[in-house]
Structures are given as structure tokens and as C-alpha cells.
Motif scaffolding. Structure first.
Motif, PDB file in Angstrom:
ATOM      1  N   UNK A  63      49.779  81.102  82.448  1.00  0.00           N
ATOM      2  CA  UNK A  63      50.716  81.621  82.536  1.00  0.00           C
ATOM      3  C   UNK A  63      51.426  83.092  81.676  1.00  0.00           C
ATOM      4  N   UNK A  64      52.249  83.677  81.243  1.00  0.00           N
ATOM      5  CA  UNK A  64      52.340  85.007  79.961  1.00  0.00           C
ATOM      6  C   UNK A  64      53.325  83.786  79.291  1.00  0.00           C
ATOM      7  N   UNK A  65      53.084  83.683  78.026  1.00  0.00           N
ATOM      8  CA  UNK A  65      53.876  83.498  76.855  1.00  0.00           C
ATOM      9  C   UNK A  65      55.462  83.310  77.416  1.00  0.00           C
ATOM     10  N   UNK A  66      56.136  84.142  77.976  1.00  0.00           N
ATOM     11  CA  UNK A  66      57.299  84.578  78.065  1.00  0.00           C
ATOM     12  C   UNK A  66      57.834  82.871  79.383  1.00  0.00           C
ATOM     13  N   UNK A  67      56.670  82.516  79.543  1.00  0.00           N
ATOM     14  CA  UNK A  67      57.345  81.309  80.980  1.00  0.00           C
ATOM     15  C   UNK A  67      57.265  79.960  79.961  1.00  0.00           C
ATOM     16  N   UNK A  68      57.663  80.351  78.255  1.00  0.00           N
ATOM     17  CA  UNK A  68      58.240  79.107  77.958  1.00  0.00           C
ATOM     18  C   UNK A  68      59.700  78.874  78.360  1.00  0.00           C
ATOM     19  N   UNK A  69      59.884  79.841  78.377  1.00  0.00           N
ATOM     20  CA  UNK A  69      61.763  78.934  78.525  1.00  0.00           C
ATOM     21  C   UNK A  69      61.325  78.103  79.817  1.00  0.00           C
ATOM     22  N   UNK A  70      60.789  78.495  81.047  1.00  0.00           N
ATOM     23  CA  UNK A  70      60.548  77.989  82.208  1.00  0.00           C
ATOM     24  C   UNK A  70      59.530  76.560  81.987  1.00  0.00           C
ATOM     25  N   UNK A 101      62.574  76.224  71.071  1.00  0.00           N
ATOM     26  CA  UNK A 101      64.351  75.898  69.938  1.00  0.00           C
ATOM     27  C   UNK A 101      63.544  76.533  68.327  1.00  0.00           C
ATOM     28  N   UNK A 102      62.154  76.007  67.883  1.00  0.00           N
ATOM     29  CA  UNK A 102      61.468  76.150  66.792  1.00  0.00           C
ATOM     30  C   UNK A 102      61.848  77.980  67.234  1.00  0.00           C
ATOM     31  N   UNK A 103      61.743  78.695  68.283  1.00  0.00           N
ATOM     32  CA  UNK A 103      61.607  80.374  67.745  1.00  0.00           C
ATOM     33  C   UNK A 103      62.975  80.887  67.485  1.00  0.00           C
ATOM     34  N   UNK A 104      64.091  79.703  68.044  1.00  0.00           N
ATOM     35  CA  UNK A 104      65.615  80.493  68.155  1.00  0.00           C
ATOM     36  C   UNK A 104      65.495  80.758  66.245  1.00  0.00           C
ATOM     37  N   UNK A 105      65.276  79.762  65.636  1.00  0.00           N
ATOM     38  CA  UNK A 105      65.068  79.720  64.038  1.00  0.00           C
ATOM     39  C   UNK A 105      64.293  80.701  63.002  1.00  0.00           C
ATOM     40  N   UNK A 106      62.826  80.251  63.397  1.00  0.00           N
ATOM     41  CA  UNK A 106      61.908  81.526  63.547  1.00  0.00           C
ATOM     42  C   UNK A 106      61.409  82.365  64.639  1.00  0.00           C
ATOM     43  N   UNK A 107      61.603  83.755  63.665  1.00  0.00           N
ATOM     44  CA  UNK A 107      61.113  84.929  65.215  1.00  0.00           C
ATOM     45  C   UNK A 107      59.742  85.152  64.841  1.00  0.00           C
ATOM     46  N   UNK A 108      59.758  83.924  63.930  1.00  0.00           N
ATOM     47  CA  UNK A 108      57.603  84.766  63.820  1.00  0.00           C
ATOM     48  C   UNK A 108      57.174  84.156  64.463  1.00  0.00           C
ATOM     49  N   UNK A 109      57.082  83.029  64.962  1.00  0.00           N
ATOM     50  CA  UNK A 109      56.875  82.315  66.091  1.00  0.00           C
ATOM     51  C   UNK A 109      56.700  83.097  67.305  1.00  0.00           C
ATOM     52  N   UNK A 163      53.548  63.366  76.481  1.00  0.00           N
ATOM     53  CA  UNK A 163      54.720  62.574  77.111  1.00  0.00           C
ATOM     54  C   UNK A 163      55.171  63.192  78.345  1.00  0.00           C
ATOM     55  N   UNK A 164      55.647  64.423  77.907  1.00  0.00           N
ATOM     56  CA  UNK A 164      56.766  65.399  78.995  1.00  0.00           C
ATOM     57  C   UNK A 164      56.266  66.507  78.967  1.00  0.00           C
ATOM     58  N   UNK A 165      55.911  67.198  80.486  1.00  0.00           N
ATOM     59  CA  UNK A 165      55.155  68.566  80.640  1.00  0.00           C
ATOM     60  C   UNK A 165      56.771  69.203  80.066  1.00  0.00           C
ATOM     61  N   UNK A 166      57.326  69.124  80.229  1.00  0.00           N
ATOM     62  CA  UNK A 166      58.739  70.379  79.185  1.00  0.00           C
ATOM     63  C   UNK A 166      58.234  70.398  77.779  1.00  0.00           C
ATOM     64  N   UNK A 167      57.536  68.884  77.134  1.00  0.00           N
ATOM     65  CA  UNK A 167      58.285  69.161  75.706  1.00  0.00           C
ATOM     66  C   UNK A 167      57.626  69.632  75.030  1.00  0.00           C
ATOM     67  N   UNK A 168      56.433  70.172  75.228  1.00  0.00           N
ATOM     68  CA  UNK A 168      56.351  71.397  73.978  1.00  0.00           C
ATOM     69  C   UNK A 168      57.001  72.698  73.907  1.00  0.00           C
ATOM     70  N   UNK A 178      60.328  75.116  79.791  1.00  0.00           N
ATOM     71  CA  UNK A 178      61.087  73.769  78.444  1.00  0.00           C
ATOM     72  C   UNK A 178      62.277  73.491  79.392  1.00  0.00           C
ATOM     73  N   UNK A 179      62.791  74.484  80.496  1.00  0.00           N
ATOM     74  CA  UNK A 179      63.468  73.777  81.681  1.00  0.00           C
ATOM     75  C   UNK A 179      63.608  73.060  82.155  1.00  0.00           C
ATOM     76  N   UNK A 180      62.307  72.353  82.323  1.00  0.00           N
ATOM     77  CA  UNK A 180      61.318  70.907  82.773  1.00  0.00           C
ATOM     78  C   UNK A 180      62.388  69.837  82.548  1.00  0.00           C
ATOM     79  N   UNK A 181      62.952  69.416  84.200  1.00  0.00           N
ATOM     80  CA  UNK A 181      63.477  67.793  83.411  1.00  0.00           C
ATOM     81  C   UNK A 181      62.309  67.240  82.398  1.00  0.00           C
ATOM     82  N   UNK A 182      63.256  65.842  81.465  1.00  0.00           N
ATOM     83  CA  UNK A 182      62.834  64.937  81.160  1.00  0.00           C
ATOM     84  C   UNK A 182      62.020  64.135  82.093  1.00  0.00           C
TER      85      UNK A 182
END
Length: 174
Positions: A118-125, A98-106, A87-92, A127-131
Motif C-alpha cells: 500500500x502507499x505511505x498514506x496507509x500508515x494511518x490505517x 506518532x513520530x511524524x506529528x513532531x518531525x515532518x522530515x520523516x 509483536x503487533x501488526x499496527x505497532x510500526x 496505526x488504527x489496527x487494534x493492539x
């Protein structure tokens, strides 16, 4: 449990359908997560409109073949979980971040959006996309700003005349 040919074709067809309409993809390494943690992640994914799937990399590679996500085919190595934003580009990205904050195995391994990998470090980018609602609000603000400035500009001469008349009245009274 090994899948037979028909089951594999069904998985590929399902993933291809999701990939054709998805806005973004986050592939994450999930080794070390318990079944309860994965269930919790799946529940959150459903709530946020994210399609979450653990599948063989060869099946995913075939499924994304003729989509924007074909760029990730060479990097599908190891045990990966795939999160497609429906539904929204930043949802995943928000879900995984959010899940990585409490579960460092992911561990996010790669991100794909708009035919770019992009590399996995771009998850923050990602995630910052607006809804959608935030983006519409920003657009409305940008569209209404010129009209607001025009109204201020047009009302300024009248308010200046009022201030001059008021000042003249106060000067006569004094």
C-alpha cells in the motif's frame, strides 16, 4: 562505511529473519532527520516492539525475497528506513504516525501487510489496527453478548410475573 561481503550477508540474514516473522512493514524516507531524532525514534521503536533498520535497498530487497514483503522489492528506491512490527501488526504504523506529528522530515513511502503493498498514506490505517489486548477485549465482548442476551431473555418471564403480582397487590391495597 562500506560493508564487506560477510557483513552484507549478515545484514541480509538478520533482515530475512525479522521479515519472516514480522506482521507488517513501513518504509519511510528519513532525509533531514538529525542523529538525535533517529536515536529517539530507535528508542521508541524498541519500547514498542518494532524492529527499525536503515539499510541499503539492495540488501533489503534480497532479505525480503521469499517473504510476504517481496511485493515491495520494486519500490525500494532512495534512502529508506524500515520498521517491522514484530509483536503487533499496527505497532510500526503507530510509531511512524506518532513520530511524524513532531518531525515532518520523516515521510512514510510504503506499507506492506499480509502480502499486500500500500502507499505511505496507509500508515494511518495500519496505526488504527487494534493492539492484541484490544482485539481480545473486542472478541470477548462479541462472544459474551449472546450469553448476556440469553440470560435476559430467560429472566424476563419471571420479572413479568413479579410485576403483575406487584401491580395486583397495589390495586387491592388501593
Amino acid at each position: 562505511m562500506a560493508l564487506n561481503l560477510t557483513q552484507k550477508q549478515e545484514v541480509v540474514a538478520e533482515l530475512a529473519e525479522v521479515a519472516a516473522s514480522a506482521h507488517s512493514l513501513v518504509a519511510s524516507e528519513y532525509l533531514g532527520l538529525s542523529a538525535g531524532q533517529l536515536t529517539d525514534l530507535r528508542k521508541k521503536a524498541r519500547e514498542q516492539g518494532v524492529y527499525l533498520k536503515v539499510a541499503k535497498n539492495t540488501l533489503v530487497s534480497r532479505a525480503v525475497e521469499n517473504t510476504d514483503y517481496a511485493v515491495v522489492q520494486d519500490d525500494l528506491v532512495g534512502p529508506l528506513m524500515y520498521a517491522f512490527s514484530k509483536e503487533d501488526p499496527g505497532a510500526a504504523g503507530r510509531l511512524i504516525k506518532e513520530f511524524v506529528k513532531t518531525n515532518d522530515k520523516l515521510k512514510p513511502r510504503l506499507v506492506a501487510i499480509g502480502g499486500q503493498k500500500y502507499p505511505g498514506t496507509h500508515v494511518d490505517v495500519l496505526a488504527s489496527l487494534p493492539t492484541r489486548d484490544e482485539a481480545l477485549s473486542m472478541l470477548l465482548s462479541v462472544l459474551s453478548q449472546p450469553a448476556t442476551q440469553l440470560v435476559r431473555l430467560l429472566s424476563e418471564p419471571a420479572s413479568q410475573v413479579t410485576r403483575v403480582i406487584n401491580a395486583a397487590g397495589q390495586a387491592k391495597a388501593a
